[in-house]
Design an enzyme around this catalytic site. Structure first.
Site, PDB file in Angstrom:
ATOM      1  N   SER A   1      16.802   0.451   7.816  1.00  0.00           N
ATOM      2  CA  SER A   1      15.982  -0.451   8.636  1.00  0.00           C
ATOM      3  C   SER A   1      16.904  -1.506   9.244  1.00  0.00           C
ATOM      4  O   SER A   1      17.970  -1.805   8.687  1.00  0.00           O
ATOM      5  CB  SER A   1      14.954  -1.149   7.739  1.00  0.00           C
ATOM      6  OG  SER A   1      14.319  -2.207   8.436  1.00  0.00           O
TER       7      SER A   1
ATOM      8  N   ILE B   1       5.867   6.881  10.541  1.00  0.00           N
ATOM      9  CA  ILE B   1       7.019   7.388  11.311  1.00  0.00           C
ATOM     10  C   ILE B   1       7.423   8.772  10.802  1.00  0.00           C
ATOM     11  O   ILE B   1       7.880   9.607  11.569  1.00  0.00           O
ATOM     12  CB  ILE B   1       8.233   6.424  11.236  1.00  0.00           C
ATOM     13  CG1 ILE B   1       7.813   4.960  11.481  1.00  0.00           C
ATOM     14  CG2 ILE B   1       9.283   6.813  12.273  1.00  0.00           C
ATOM     15  CD1 ILE B   1       8.958   3.956  11.348  1.00  0.00           C
TER      16      ILE B   1
ATOM     17  N   THR C   1       3.148   0.766  12.295  1.00  0.00           N
ATOM     18  CA  THR C   1       2.534   1.556  11.212  1.00  0.00           C
ATOM     19  C   THR C   1       1.903   0.559  10.246  1.00  0.00           C
ATOM     20  O   THR C   1       2.119  -0.654  10.357  1.00  0.00           O
ATOM     21  CB  THR C   1       3.570   2.389  10.426  1.00  0.00           C
ATOM     22  OG1 THR C   1       4.383   1.506   9.662  1.00  0.00           O
ATOM     23  CG2 THR C   1       4.433   3.256  11.326  1.00  0.00           C
TER      24      THR C   1
ATOM     25  N   TYR D   1      13.333  -5.630  -0.319  1.00  0.00           N
ATOM     26  CA  TYR D   1      13.273  -4.577   0.709  1.00  0.00           C
ATOM     27  C   TYR D   1      14.582  -4.552   1.497  1.00  0.00           C
ATOM     28  O   TYR D   1      15.204  -3.502   1.676  1.00  0.00           O
ATOM     29  CB  TYR D   1      12.098  -4.845   1.652  1.00  0.00           C
ATOM     30  CG  TYR D   1      11.937  -3.833   2.762  1.00  0.00           C
ATOM     31  CD1 TYR D   1      11.389  -2.578   2.509  1.00  0.00           C
ATOM     32  CD2 TYR D   1      12.330  -4.123   4.077  1.00  0.00           C
ATOM     33  CE1 TYR D   1      11.230  -1.647   3.533  1.00  0.00           C
ATOM     34  CE2 TYR D   1      12.173  -3.201   5.096  1.00  0.00           C
ATOM     35  CZ  TYR D   1      11.618  -1.966   4.816  1.00  0.00           C
ATOM     36  OH  TYR D   1      11.473  -1.042   5.820  1.00  0.00           O
TER      37      TYR D   1
ATOM     38  N   ASP E   1       4.952  14.449   0.495  1.00  0.00           N
ATOM     39  CA  ASP E   1       4.300  13.136   0.375  1.00  0.00           C
ATOM     40  C   ASP E   1       3.458  13.150  -0.889  1.00  0.00           C
ATOM     41  O   ASP E   1       3.317  14.191  -1.550  1.00  0.00           O
ATOM     42  CB  ASP E   1       3.436  12.828   1.626  1.00  0.00           C
ATOM     43  CG  ASP E   1       3.350  11.327   1.921  1.00  0.00           C
ATOM     44  OD1 ASP E   1       2.961  10.569   1.009  1.00  0.00           O
ATOM     45  OD2 ASP E   1       3.668  10.922   3.043  1.00  0.00           O
TER      46      ASP E   1
ATOM     47  N   LYS F   1      17.490  -1.454   1.748  1.00  0.00           N
ATOM     48  CA  LYS F   1      17.887  -0.823   3.012  1.00  0.00           C
ATOM     49  C   LYS F   1      19.384  -1.015   3.260  1.00  0.00           C
ATOM     50  O   LYS F   1      20.058  -0.136   3.794  1.00  0.00           O
ATOM     51  CB  LYS F   1      17.045  -1.393   4.162  1.00  0.00           C
ATOM     52  CG  LYS F   1      15.554  -1.068   4.028  1.00  0.00           C
ATOM     53  CD  LYS F   1      15.315   0.446   3.995  1.00  0.00           C
ATOM     54  CE  LYS F   1      13.857   0.820   4.015  1.00  0.00           C
ATOM     55  NZ  LYS F   1      13.637   2.281   3.999  1.00  0.00           N
TER      56      LYS F   1
ATOM     57  N   GLY G   1       7.751  11.573   2.889  1.00  0.00           N
ATOM     58  CA  GLY G   1       6.839  10.552   3.428  1.00  0.00           C
ATOM     59  C   GLY G   1       6.333  10.916   4.804  1.00  0.00           C
ATOM     60  O   GLY G   1       6.104  10.053   5.650  1.00  0.00           O
TER      61      GLY G   1
ATOM     62  N   CYS H   1       4.505  15.676  -3.401  1.00  0.00           N
ATOM     63  CA  CYS H   1       5.719  15.283  -4.127  1.00  0.00           C
ATOM     64  C   CYS H   1       5.850  13.765  -4.129  1.00  0.00           C
ATOM     65  O   CYS H   1       5.863  13.136  -3.073  1.00  0.00           O
ATOM     66  CB  CYS H   1       6.938  15.911  -3.431  1.00  0.00           C
ATOM     67  SG  CYS H   1       8.506  15.257  -4.014  1.00  0.00           S
TER      68      CYS H   1
HETATM   69  N1  LIG Z   1       7.381   0.531  10.288  1.00  0.00           N
HETATM   70  C1  LIG Z   1       8.507  -0.155  10.461  1.00  0.00           C
HETATM   71  O1  LIG Z   1       8.533  -1.165  11.184  1.00  0.00           O
HETATM   72  C2  LIG Z   1       9.801   0.277   9.820  1.00  0.00           C
HETATM   73  C3  LIG Z   1      10.989  -0.360  10.246  1.00  0.00           C
HETATM   74  C4  LIG Z   1      12.189   0.010   9.661  1.00  0.00           C
HETATM   75  C5  LIG Z   1      12.219   1.000   8.694  1.00  0.00           C
HETATM   76  N2  LIG Z   1      11.052   1.595   8.311  1.00  0.00           N
HETATM   77  C6  LIG Z   1      11.168   2.620   7.275  1.00  0.00           C
HETATM   78  O2  LIG Z   1      10.673   3.848   7.770  1.00  0.00           O
HETATM   79  C7  LIG Z   1      10.119   4.618   6.694  1.00  0.00           C
HETATM   80  C8  LIG Z   1       8.694   5.003   7.035  1.00  0.00           C
HETATM   81  O3  LIG Z   1       7.951   3.805   7.208  1.00  0.00           O
HETATM   82  P1  LIG Z   1       6.486   3.772   7.864  1.00  0.00           P
HETATM   83  O4  LIG Z   1       6.431   2.539   8.667  1.00  0.00           O
HETATM   84  O5  LIG Z   1       6.178   5.078   8.489  1.00  0.00           O
HETATM   85  O6  LIG Z   1       5.603   3.547   6.555  1.00  0.00           O
HETATM   86  P2  LIG Z   1       4.151   4.110   6.200  1.00  0.00           P
HETATM   87  O7  LIG Z   1       3.697   3.279   5.058  1.00  0.00           O
HETATM   88  O8  LIG Z   1       3.314   4.185   7.401  1.00  0.00           O
HETATM   89  O9  LIG Z   1       4.465   5.601   5.698  1.00  0.00           O
HETATM   90  C9  LIG Z   1       5.219   5.830   4.524  1.00  0.00           C
HETATM   91  C10 LIG Z   1       4.891   7.208   3.984  1.00  0.00           C
HETATM   92  O10 LIG Z   1       5.644   7.361   2.764  1.00  0.00           O
HETATM   93  C11 LIG Z   1       4.781   7.892   1.770  1.00  0.00           C
HETATM   94  N3  LIG Z   1       5.227   7.526   0.434  1.00  0.00           N
HETATM   95  C12 LIG Z   1       5.148   6.300  -0.168  1.00  0.00           C
HETATM   96  N4  LIG Z   1       5.589   6.380  -1.421  1.00  0.00           N
HETATM   97  C13 LIG Z   1       5.961   7.671  -1.645  1.00  0.00           C
HETATM   98  C14 LIG Z   1       6.482   8.378  -2.751  1.00  0.00           C
HETATM   99  N5  LIG Z   1       6.715   7.762  -3.922  1.00  0.00           N
HETATM  100  N6  LIG Z   1       6.744   9.699  -2.627  1.00  0.00           N
HETATM  101  C15 LIG Z   1       6.504  10.332  -1.449  1.00  0.00           C
HETATM  102  N7  LIG Z   1       6.002   9.729  -0.367  1.00  0.00           N
HETATM  103  C16 LIG Z   1       5.725   8.409  -0.465  1.00  0.00           C
HETATM  104  C17 LIG Z   1       3.405   7.291   2.106  1.00  0.00           C
HETATM  105  O11 LIG Z   1       2.346   8.028   1.484  1.00  0.00           O
HETATM  106  C18 LIG Z   1       3.406   7.363   3.622  1.00  0.00           C
HETATM  107  O12 LIG Z   1       2.925   8.605   4.101  1.00  0.00           O
HETATM  108  C19 LIG Z   1      10.252   3.739   5.450  1.00  0.00           C
HETATM  109  O13 LIG Z   1      11.414   4.080   4.748  1.00  0.00           O
HETATM  110  C20 LIG Z   1      10.368   2.342   6.024  1.00  0.00           C
HETATM  111  O14 LIG Z   1      11.023   1.460   5.155  1.00  0.00           O
HETATM  112  C21 LIG Z   1       9.855   1.276   8.853  1.00  0.00           C
END
Ligand SMILES: NC(=O)c1ccc[n+]([C@@H]2O[C@H](COP(=O)([O-])OP(=O)(O)OC[C@H]3O[C@@H](n4cnc5c(N)ncnc54)[C@H](O)[C@@H]3O)[C@@H](O)[C@H]2O)c1
Length: 261
Positions: free
Chosen positions: A139, A17, A189, A152, A37, A156, A12, A64
């Site tokens: 998370s 992030i 994000t 969700y 990704d 986590k 991802g 992927c």
């Molecule tokens: N943004 C927040 O506040 C936050 C807080 C806590 C945890 N997180 C966790 O951090 C991680 C990243 O979150 P983010 O905020 O950057 O989200 P985002 O949506 O900005 O980015 C997620 C990325 O994962 C990719 N992705 C989605 N499904 C996929 C799949 N099946 N195979 C491969 N790639 C895939 C997307 O294309 C994207 O590039 C996640 O696990 C999220 O749960 C985020």
């Protein structure tokens, strides 16, 4: 473990992030980073951006979908073949979409478990590897209830439990692979800015939630990425960390239960 000269794989990592993790790894001297990704993501552009900044061939985009077992394993094999090894895996890909809760479980939990097992398979000393580090992304919503995103929160929470268990010395003694957990708090994000559309609430309530979510203080992806570098360097096997409000990563404590003998 020092990041200098290491080979990393981040799921991802085309955006959000995950992209910040890839960039921070290279900033800290990683030799190569594989960006996994979806084929439909901006993975190519993201790899080009990193190669422009850190030098040609430093980053590679490997399309992927982490929910597809064969694709996921092929991406590990390709990383090792093209870069000559693997030392660090960040299982970051995730969605916050309780409207599609089965897919959410597949991405956030099943694929993180698969990514951990593949990490043992490709880095484990008992499998011919050199050992390494896995960072599984959970998370703060896995530690406290998330009222509008119960599934969700559950995924986590399960990531924390599985990662702490894989992080037991029993596994490390065989594999020399450390398993760590990172729990980011609210981070800027699209997962948050568009999150309300995907909540487990009535459609009429989504607009109100969207307005509320926009008022939440959000840290930058870079602050979480700096936290991940710190825990790769100093985190003990099985430890769980949080990055909140842009502060440095801090380790979380859990109650321990007496085991009757
Ligand atoms: N943004 C927040 O506040 C936050 C807080 C806590 C945890 N997180 C966790 O951090 C991680 C990243 O979150 P983010 O905020 O950057 O989200 P985002 O949506 O900005 O980015 C997620 C990325 O994962 C990719 N992705 C989605 N499904 C996929 C799949 N099946 N195979 C491969 N790639 C895939 C997307 O294309 C994207 O590039 C996640 O696990 C999220 O749960 C985020």
């Amino acid at each position: 473990m020092d990041v200098e000269g290491k080979i990393a794989l981040v799921t991802g990592a085309a955006s959000g992030i995950g992209f910040a993790y890839a960039k921070e790894l290279l900033q800290n001297g990683a030799k190569h980073v594989a960006i996994l990704d979806l084929a439909s993501s901006s993975g190519s552009e993201s790899a080009n951006k990193l190669n422009g900044e850190f030098g040609n061939g430093k980053a590679a985009f490997i399309p992927c979908d982490v929910t597809k077992a064969q694709e996921f394993e092929a991406a590990f094999a390709k990383t090792v073949k093209e870069f000559g090894g693997l030392d660090i895996v960040v299982n970051n890909a995730g969605i916050m979409d309780d409207e599609r809760w089965e897919l959410e479980i597949n991405i956030n939990l099943t694929a993180v478990v698969r990514g951990t097992l593949l990490s043992f398979q490709y880095m484990g000393k008992d499998k011919g590897g050199k050992g390494g580090v896995v960072v599984n992304v959970a998370s703060t919503a896995g530690i406290t209830p998330a009222v509008y995103f119960p599934v969700y929160s559950g995924t986590k929470n399960a990531v924390i439990g599985a990662s702490r268990s894989f992080g037991h010395p029993y596994h490390f003694e065989k594999s020399a692979v450390r398993v760590l957990t990172m729990c980011p708090h609210i981070t800027h994000t699209q997962l948050i800015t568009k999150g309300a559309e995907r909540a487990h609430i009535e459609n009429e309530a989504k607009e109100k939630l969207s307005g509320y979510m926009k008022t939440l203080p959000m840290q930058t992806p870079e602050s979480v990425a700096k936290g991940v570098i710190k825990i790769i360097k100093v985190g003990e096997n099985g430890s769980v960390w949080m990055v909140a409000d842009g502060e440095p990563a801090c380790e979380l404590d859990f109650p321990s239960f007496p085991v009757k003998k």
